[in-house]
Motif scaffolding. Structure first.
Motif, PDB file in Angstrom:
ATOM      1  N   GLY A 181     -29.474  -7.550  -3.992  1.00  0.00           N
ATOM      2  CA  GLY A 181     -29.045  -7.214  -5.347  1.00  0.00           C
ATOM      3  C   GLY A 181     -29.660  -5.963  -5.933  1.00  0.00           C
ATOM      4  N   VAL A 182     -30.704  -5.404  -5.309  1.00  0.00           N
ATOM      5  CA  VAL A 182     -31.314  -4.193  -5.879  1.00  0.00           C
ATOM      6  C   VAL A 182     -30.374  -2.994  -5.779  1.00  0.00           C
ATOM      7  N   GLU A 183     -29.316  -3.131  -4.984  1.00  0.00           N
ATOM      8  CA  GLU A 183     -28.371  -2.009  -4.873  1.00  0.00           C
ATOM      9  C   GLU A 183     -27.609  -1.788  -6.184  1.00  0.00           C
ATOM     10  N   ASN A 184     -27.694  -2.729  -7.099  1.00  0.00           N
ATOM     11  CA  ASN A 184     -27.037  -2.579  -8.401  1.00  0.00           C
ATOM     12  C   ASN A 184     -27.938  -1.923  -9.442  1.00  0.00           C
ATOM     13  N   ILE A 185     -29.154  -1.549  -9.046  1.00  0.00           N
ATOM     14  CA  ILE A 185     -30.122  -0.971  -9.975  1.00  0.00           C
ATOM     15  C   ILE A 185     -30.252   0.522  -9.702  1.00  0.00           C
ATOM     16  N   SER A 186     -30.241   1.310 -10.775  1.00  0.00           N
ATOM     17  CA  SER A 186     -30.402   2.761 -10.642  1.00  0.00           C
ATOM     18  C   SER A 186     -31.782   3.170 -11.122  1.00  0.00           C
ATOM     19  N   VAL A 187     -32.425   4.031 -10.360  1.00  0.00           N
ATOM     20  CA  VAL A 187     -33.742   4.566 -10.712  1.00  0.00           C
ATOM     21  C   VAL A 187     -33.697   6.073 -10.504  1.00  0.00           C
ATOM     22  N   PHE A 188     -34.090   6.804 -11.533  1.00  0.00           N
ATOM     23  CA  PHE A 188     -34.042   8.271 -11.488  1.00  0.00           C
ATOM     24  C   PHE A 188     -32.643   8.766 -11.117  1.00  0.00           C
ATOM     25  N   GLY A 189     -31.643   8.060 -11.626  1.00  0.00           N
ATOM     26  CA  GLY A 189     -30.269   8.479 -11.420  1.00  0.00           C
ATOM     27  C   GLY A 189     -29.683   8.119 -10.074  1.00  0.00           C
ATOM     28  N   GLU A 190     -30.426   7.382  -9.235  1.00  0.00           N
ATOM     29  CA  GLU A 190     -29.927   7.005  -7.920  1.00  0.00           C
ATOM     30  C   GLU A 190     -30.004   5.495  -7.740  1.00  0.00           C
ATOM     31  N   LYS A 191     -29.011   4.973  -7.023  1.00  0.00           N
ATOM     32  CA  LYS A 191     -29.004   3.547  -6.718  1.00  0.00           C
ATOM     33  C   LYS A 191     -30.102   3.217  -5.696  1.00  0.00           C
ATOM     34  N   LEU A 192     -30.791   2.113  -5.937  1.00  0.00           N
ATOM     35  CA  LEU A 192     -31.744   1.643  -4.948  1.00  0.00           C
ATOM     36  C   LEU A 192     -31.006   1.056  -3.751  1.00  0.00           C
TER      37      LEU A 192
END
Length: 503
Positions: A203-214
């Motif tokens: 599920g972390v693929e649904n989270i964006s960090v620094f403008g990029e998907k994890l």
């Protein structure tokens, strides 16, 4: 070896390390029995080294007795049981406080000399990864078998099952690293596993960090290590302020929540960048350094093994396996063992009359061919001095051979860590055909064997060493008497063959 024989080894070792009352912890790695001791001064080093089943001793953060692969895993349970049996009987004779007082000064001096922050850090990292090696080996061999069946087109119905066996552990290795890290840093192991599991959660693929998907698995074992270490740090401090009645509810919740947020919005990204950098650096080193890089890696690995610091490379190997499917460093480092084997054969031929050393070499060579270097290091080359240096030179040339092909585009890698020498063949993988990969690795071994042999045969002994060592102590004539200061004559003491400094 029978269980009784394993127990006999334990029975022989225990009194020489100060008895059950002097043992605080018992563990083992692939070749060594690792003991925590209250008082180092109670250990009888020379008597231990003289035991037929002891290949050497190493003093580190734990006292390490080299017994050899396979055997140590069978001796350790017997030793643990013996310690538990004898500890109550010995408690009345020597208390823990008495032993601690006797050894306090020695421990303080040893720690001041050896326990540098850097060494302690490396040992902690090794303690996290060493317990994972058996699973890495087993899954790596299954992965190699699965690749072979896939390439040959055999047993197509079995291939998916083997793929699941080989990949299951690697897909969750971050969780196991998290558990061991929390344990090593004084936290609750399951909480370390819980925060590390965030890294591999799909599920972390649904989270964006620094403008990029994890991406699931981003940061890998390095991120898991950092997350679990942070969790252990927070857990100990949260417990100090949370009321005892609320501890079971509040502490784990805050640990997972706070560490999870830091992991998702910081550690995964940072660790991912570091892991990517490690992969690029390893490939750049071999692509551009080639033979020279191989010379350095192969030549300096035996000293790392001697100091017990080689296991600190495990996170780097594991990161490369996660990224590329294999580590390109291990086959080059394995050449150090080839140089050691070649050197041992040369020693065997040069010291034709020394039955003691030749017997040690005969018993240690099989393990050496399988990549376990400690028996030959501590039993032969290191005590002799010069042969240890010539063994390193042989490993350097073997590493240079493999490194040269890597620079030419023929990468040789291993799908798992742990074995080397001949035992690494089932784990080999590269960017070309399996046959080419095997040929390059085998060529490197042959170069290492030959170079280690020639360097040792022609440069491994001074004339004085040959005169002193090339004799069977059992048949050598009695040494002449020497005159001491008092004017009385005493027989000259014969130096043990394996204690020669080689200087």
């Amino acid at each position: 070896m029978s269980t009784n024989a394993n127990r006999d080894i334990a029975v022989a070792i225990l009194p020489l390390v100060g008895g059950a009352g002097n043992v605080t912890s018992v563990e083992h790695c692939m070749t060594r029995l690792r003991l925590g001791l209250r008082d180092r001064s109670l250990v009888q080093d020379e008597a231990l080294k003289a035991l037929p089943d002891v290949l050497g001793v190493v003093e580190d953060d734990t006292y390490q007795i080299v017994i050899g692969p396979g055997k140590v895993a069978r001796v350790t349970p017997e030793f643990e049981a013996l310690v538990e049996e004898q500890r109550p009987a010995e408690a009345h004779a020597v208390s823990a406080d008495e032993l601690a007082a006797q050894g306090a000064e020695m421990r303080a001096a040893r720690k001041a000399k050896n326990a540098t922050p850097f060494k302690l850090f490396l040992r902690r990292i090794a303690n996290i990864f060493v317990p994972l090696i058996p699973a890495l080996i087993g899954c790596g061999i299954i992965a190699g078998l699965n690749g072979l069946l896939t390439n040959l087109g055999w047993l197509p119905s079995v291939v998916p099952a083997l793929a699941a066996m080989a990949s299951g552990f690697m897909s969750l290795i971050a969780v196991f690293v998290g558990i061991n890290t929390a344990k090593e840093f004084g936290g609750t192991p399951v909480l370390g596993g819980a925060v590390a599991a965030i890294i591999v959660f799909p599920g972390v693929e649904n989270i964006s960090v620094f403008g990029e998907k994890l991406a699931p698995g981003q940061g890998g074992v390095l991120g898991a290590l950092a997350a679990a270490a942070l969790a252990a740090f927070l857990e100990k401090r949260i417990r100090r302020v949370v009321p005892e009645a609320l501890d079971v509810l509040v502490t784990p919740t805050l640990v997972v929540l706070l560490t999870g947020l830091v992991t998702i919005f910081g550690l995964m990204f940072v660790a991912g960048e570091i892991a990517t950098g490690i992969g690029h650096a390893a490939n750049w080193l071999l692509d551009n350094g080639g033979a020279f890089a191989g010379l350095l890696l192969g030549g300096f690995f035996l000293p790392l093994v001697m100091m017990g610091l080689h296991q600190a490379l495990i996170p780097i190997h594991t990161t490369l396996i996660e990224q590329q499917g294999f580590t390109v460093l291990l086959p080059i480092l394995a050449m150090a063992g080839a140089g050691q084997v070649g050197a041992a054969v040369a020693v065997y031929l040069k010291l034709k009359n020394n039955a003691s050393i030749r017997k040690t070499i005969r018993s240690a060579l099989p393990a050496g061919f399988l990549g376990v270097g400690e028996p030959l290091i501590y039993g032969v080359s290191l005590p002799l001095g010069r042969p240890f240096i010539t063994a390193c030179a042989g490993g350097a040339l073997g590493g240079g051979f493999v490194g040269m092909f890597s620079m030419m585009g023929d990468k040789v890698g291993s799908t798992a860590i742990g074995p080397s020498g001949w035992a690494l063949f089932p784990l080999l993988q590269g960017n070309h055909s399996l046959g080419a990969t095997i040929a390059i690795y085998a060529g490197g071994l042959l170069v290492g064997y030959l170079a280690g042999f020639l360097f040792t045969y022609f440069f491994g002994f001074s004339k004085e060493m040959l005169v002193e060592l090339n004799a069977d102590p059992k048949t050598a004539p009695a040494a002449p008497e020497k005159v001491v200061a008092s004017g009385t004559a005493t027989p000259a003491e014969t130096q043990p063959a394996l204690q020669h400094s080689g200087s």
